[in-house]
Motif scaffolding. Structure first.
Motif, PDB file in Angstrom:
ATOM      1  N   LEU A  89       0.806  -1.217   0.000  1.00 41.55           N
ATOM      2  CA  LEU A  89       0.000   0.000   0.000  1.00 41.55           C
ATOM      3  C   LEU A  89       0.841   1.269   0.000  1.00 41.55           C
ATOM      4  N   ALA A  90       2.155   1.159   0.179  1.00 41.64           N
ATOM      5  CA  ALA A  90       3.003   2.354   0.229  1.00 41.64           C
ATOM      6  C   ALA A  90       2.894   3.118  -1.087  1.00 41.64           C
ATOM      7  N   ALA A  91       2.598   4.407  -1.004  1.00 40.08           N
ATOM      8  CA  ALA A  91       2.360   5.185  -2.220  1.00 40.08           C
ATOM      9  C   ALA A  91       2.342   6.671  -1.907  1.00 40.08           C
ATOM     10  N   GLN A  92       2.401   7.468  -2.977  1.00 37.32           N
ATOM     11  CA  GLN A  92       2.029   8.885  -2.907  1.00 37.32           C
ATOM     12  C   GLN A  92       0.559   8.894  -3.328  1.00 37.32           C
ATOM     13  N   PRO A  93      -0.382   9.126  -2.396  1.00 37.67           N
ATOM     14  CA  PRO A  93      -1.784   8.833  -2.675  1.00 37.67           C
ATOM     15  C   PRO A  93      -2.667  10.014  -3.054  1.00 37.67           C
ATOM     16  N   LEU A  94      -2.107  11.201  -3.272  1.00 42.81           N
ATOM     17  CA  LEU A  94      -2.940  12.394  -3.426  1.00 42.81           C
ATOM     18  C   LEU A  94      -2.840  12.984  -4.828  1.00 42.81           C
ATOM     19  N   VAL A  95      -4.003  13.195  -5.445  1.00 42.94           N
ATOM     20  CA  VAL A  95      -4.054  13.741  -6.795  1.00 42.94           C
ATOM     21  C   VAL A  95      -3.447  15.139  -6.847  1.00 42.94           C
ATOM     22  N   ARG A  96      -3.912  16.022  -5.988  1.00 43.93           N
ATOM     23  CA  ARG A  96      -3.461  17.420  -6.064  1.00 43.93           C
ATOM     24  C   ARG A  96      -1.977  17.554  -5.731  1.00 43.93           C
ATOM     25  N   LEU A  97      -1.464  16.748  -4.804  1.00 44.47           N
ATOM     26  CA  LEU A  97      -0.036  16.795  -4.479  1.00 44.47           C
ATOM     27  C   LEU A  97       0.805  16.330  -5.668  1.00 44.47           C
ATOM     28  N   SER A  98       0.241  15.453  -6.505  1.00 47.78           N
ATOM     29  CA  SER A  98       1.005  14.954  -7.652  1.00 47.78           C
ATOM     30  C   SER A  98       1.296  16.050  -8.665  1.00 47.78           C
ATOM     31  N   TYR A  99       0.507  17.099  -8.684  1.00 51.50           N
ATOM     32  CA  TYR A  99       0.795  18.238  -9.563  1.00 51.50           C
ATOM     33  C   TYR A  99       2.024  19.009  -9.065  1.00 51.50           C
ATOM     34  N   GLU A 100       2.223  19.014  -7.759  1.00 50.85           N
ATOM     35  CA  GLU A 100       3.363  19.713  -7.185  1.00 50.85           C
ATOM     36  C   GLU A 100       4.635  18.875  -7.257  1.00 50.85           C
ATOM     37  N   HIS A 101       4.485  17.555  -7.151  1.00 54.55           N
ATOM     38  CA  HIS A 101       5.650  16.659  -7.128  1.00 54.55           C
ATOM     39  C   HIS A 101       5.428  15.497  -8.103  1.00 54.55           C
ATOM     40  N   PRO A 102       5.370  15.780  -9.388  1.00 55.09           N
ATOM     41  CA  PRO A 102       5.055  14.716 -10.351  1.00 55.09           C
ATOM     42  C   PRO A 102       6.124  13.629 -10.447  1.00 55.09           C
ATOM     43  N   ILE A 103       7.392  14.010 -10.446  1.00 52.37           N
ATOM     44  CA  ILE A 103       8.456  13.015 -10.629  1.00 52.37           C
ATOM     45  C   ILE A 103       8.502  12.054  -9.448  1.00 52.37           C
ATOM     46  N   SER A 104       8.479  12.580  -8.231  1.00 50.27           N
ATOM     47  CA  SER A 104       8.521  11.700  -7.067  1.00 50.27           C
ATOM     48  C   SER A 104       7.263  10.849  -6.963  1.00 50.27           C
ATOM     49  N   THR A 105       6.127  11.364  -7.473  1.00 48.78           N
ATOM     50  CA  THR A 105       4.907  10.557  -7.488  1.00 48.78           C
ATOM     51  C   THR A 105       5.093   9.330  -8.374  1.00 48.78           C
ATOM     52  N   PHE A 106       5.648   9.530  -9.570  1.00 45.39           N
ATOM     53  CA  PHE A 106       5.913   8.390 -10.458  1.00 45.39           C
ATOM     54  C   PHE A 106       6.947   7.452  -9.850  1.00 45.39           C
ATOM     55  N   GLN A 107       7.987   8.004  -9.260  1.00 39.47           N
ATOM     56  CA  GLN A 107       9.019   7.148  -8.669  1.00 39.47           C
ATOM     57  C   GLN A 107       8.451   6.256  -7.569  1.00 39.47           C
ATOM     58  N   THR A 108       7.703   6.869  -6.658  1.00 42.04           N
ATOM     59  CA  THR A 108       7.150   6.106  -5.536  1.00 42.04           C
ATOM     60  C   THR A 108       6.138   5.075  -6.010  1.00 42.04           C
ATOM     61  N   ASN A 109       5.224   5.488  -6.878  1.00 41.61           N
ATOM     62  CA  ASN A 109       4.119   4.612  -7.238  1.00 41.61           C
ATOM     63  C   ASN A 109       4.475   3.543  -8.262  1.00 41.61           C
ATOM     64  N   VAL A 110       5.452   3.814  -9.106  1.00 44.06           N
ATOM     65  CA  VAL A 110       5.838   2.815 -10.114  1.00 44.06           C
ATOM     66  C   VAL A 110       7.082   2.041  -9.664  1.00 44.06           C
ATOM     67  N   ILE A 111       8.180   2.751  -9.454  1.00 44.63           N
ATOM     68  CA  ILE A 111       9.420   2.066  -9.076  1.00 44.63           C
ATOM     69  C   ILE A 111       9.282   1.415  -7.706  1.00 44.63           C
ATOM     70  N   GLY A 112       8.566   2.075  -6.787  1.00 42.63           N
ATOM     71  CA  GLY A 112       8.344   1.462  -5.478  1.00 42.63           C
ATOM     72  C   GLY A 112       7.632   0.124  -5.596  1.00 42.63           C
ATOM     73  N   SER A 113       6.644   0.046  -6.474  1.00 44.19           N
ATOM     74  CA  SER A 113       5.917  -1.215  -6.681  1.00 44.19           C
ATOM     75  C   SER A 113       6.848  -2.284  -7.255  1.00 44.19           C
ATOM     76  N   LEU A 114       7.686  -1.898  -8.212  1.00 41.55           N
ATOM     77  CA  LEU A 114       8.619  -2.865  -8.791  1.00 41.55           C
ATOM     78  C   LEU A 114       9.666  -3.317  -7.782  1.00 41.55           C
ATOM     79  N   ASN A 115      10.060  -2.432  -6.874  1.00 42.64           N
ATOM     80  CA  ASN A 115      11.006  -2.843  -5.836  1.00 42.64           C
ATOM     81  C   ASN A 115      10.428  -3.969  -4.983  1.00 42.64           C
ATOM     82  N   VAL A 116       9.150  -3.873  -4.670  1.00 45.71           N
ATOM     83  CA  VAL A 116       8.500  -4.932  -3.894  1.00 45.71           C
ATOM     84  C   VAL A 116       8.503  -6.241  -4.673  1.00 45.71           C
ATOM     85  N   LEU A 117       8.103  -6.185  -5.935  1.00 45.44           N
ATOM     86  CA  LEU A 117       8.023  -7.406  -6.731  1.00 45.44           C
ATOM     87  C   LEU A 117       9.399  -8.011  -6.999  1.00 45.44           C
TER      88      LEU A 117
END
Length: 371
Positions: A89-117
């Motif tokens: 469940l670890a993620a950057q979970p907020l739509v509006r915050l993703s506009y302020e921090h788009p790169i870290s949102t992608f890193q956490t939500n995509v690369i973070g998921s792949l790190n688990v797998l």
């Protein structure tokens, strides 16, 4: 009556994002079911937060405070926990915050998921894995009917796009390293889950309607609502969590290839409603003259006006269905927050566990329980 969650007793479970809203509730529930729960997460990002006020750490068998992008820490934590189940469940979970921090949102939500797998892949041990993404992973075309698991993925805002990208990346790992037709050989079942908008006690995140309402009403102010006409699939947080638990238990028990796929968990269609209706119900439950008003904003970030989920697959293939209608979900949510703001902080864990008890009671005597 036998609980569909009996497999969790004495099992070892890793929950990433266990300090978050949904993760803390899931950790409470798993602990109540008799599991050894190992958390992996950053520290809570709000004060107060459910993890702290419900004393979740007291119920854990272990926890690691680290970023999901910290591969070394993640591998060590999962190796030491030696899990039978992983709920990511670890993620950057907020739509509006993703506009302020788009790169870290992608890193956490995509690369973070792949790190688990990748960590699970290197571990080479049987495990049932539930990867939590979002209902916003669908390409929102403005359709008024519910999105199904086979519909196209996409996203206007960085958060939604990151969740769609995570779904594609997870599917690649699943097909490349945990193929469905070889589950008996590798023993790893991987599913993605997409839930509607969750409400419940203990959420203080920014730019979410119930936390925004609670902050205002606890100070005797009117609630300012940005998009009163936006329609969302509202549900109590225990609803999708019951789906995650049902799915993972079934994967562990049967290893059916079809379970390693995407799943929607949302409310029944009559509980999908605009924000204005949700606020009417919540203010009524709060009492004390609670009210809301439309806050007009110029140049606000894009947010979808309509989002609905089709949950037929979960109903027919998992025999899962929502248990609490919108009125009950709001009543439980308002009651939790009122207990907190009335100063009964020491017993908030008991309030949370009482809600879980009540939800489990609503499941008894149904097809989800076997005699």
């Amino acid at each position: 009556m036998k609980s569909p969650f009996s497999q969790y007793r004495n099992s070892r479970v890793v929950v990433t994002g266990h300090t978050g809203f949904k993760g803390s509730w899931l950790s409470l529930w798993l602990s109540k079911l008799g599991a050894e729960v190992y958390g992996y997460s950053l520290s809570p990002d709000t004060t107060p937060n459910n993890y702290s006020v419900s004393s979740v750490s007291d119920l854990l068998s272990g926890e690691t405070t680290a970023d999901i992008l910290d591969v070394s820490s993640l591998k060590t934590a999962i190796r030491q926990a030696d899990p039978d189940f992983v709920f990511h469940l670890a993620a950057q979970p907020l739509v509006r915050l993703s506009y302020e921090h788009p790169i870290s949102t992608f890193q956490t939500n995509v690369i973070g998921s792949l790190n688990v797998l990748e960590t699970i892949h290197e571990r080479e041990q049987p495990c049932s894995v539930v990867m939590v993404t979002s209902d916003k992973c669908y390409e929102n075309s403005g359709q008024t009917w519910g999105y199904r698991e086979c519909d196209p993925l996409g996203g206007h805002d960085p958060y939604s796009a990151s969740k769609a990208a995570a779904e594609i990346a997870i599917s690649s790992y699943q097909r490349s390293f945990f193929p469905k037709d070889c589950i008996d050989d590798h023993g790893v079942c991987v599913a993605t889950v997409r839930a509607g908008n969750v409400i419940g006690g203990g959420d203080w995140a920014a730019d979410r309607i119930i936390p925004d309402a609670v902050r205002a009403l606890s100070e005797g102010k009117a609630v300012h609502v940005r998009n009163p006409h936006a329609v969302r699939p509202w549900q109590h947080v225990l609803e999708p969590l019951s789906g995650y638990l049902t799915l993972a238990a079934r994967m562990a028990e049967t290893r059916e290839p079809g379970l390693s796929s995407a799943w929607n968990f949302g409310p029944l269609s009559y509980d999908e409603c605009p924000v204005s209706e949700l606020m009417d119900i919540f203010c009524k439950e709060w009492g004390s003259g609670a009210s809301w008003t439309h806050l007009h904003q110029d140049h606000a970030p894009h947010e979808a006006s309509v989002l609905r989920l089709a949950i037929d697959k979960a109903i027919h293939q998992l025999q899962w269905k929502p248990r609490w209608n919108l009125d009950e979900a709001v009543r439980r949510t308002a009651g939790w927050y009122k207990a907190y703001y009335q100063g009964d902080v020491g017993s908030i864990q008991a309030v949370s566990l009482t809600d879980i008890d009540a939800y489990e009671h609503s499941m008894r005597g149904t097809s989800e329980y076997d005699s």
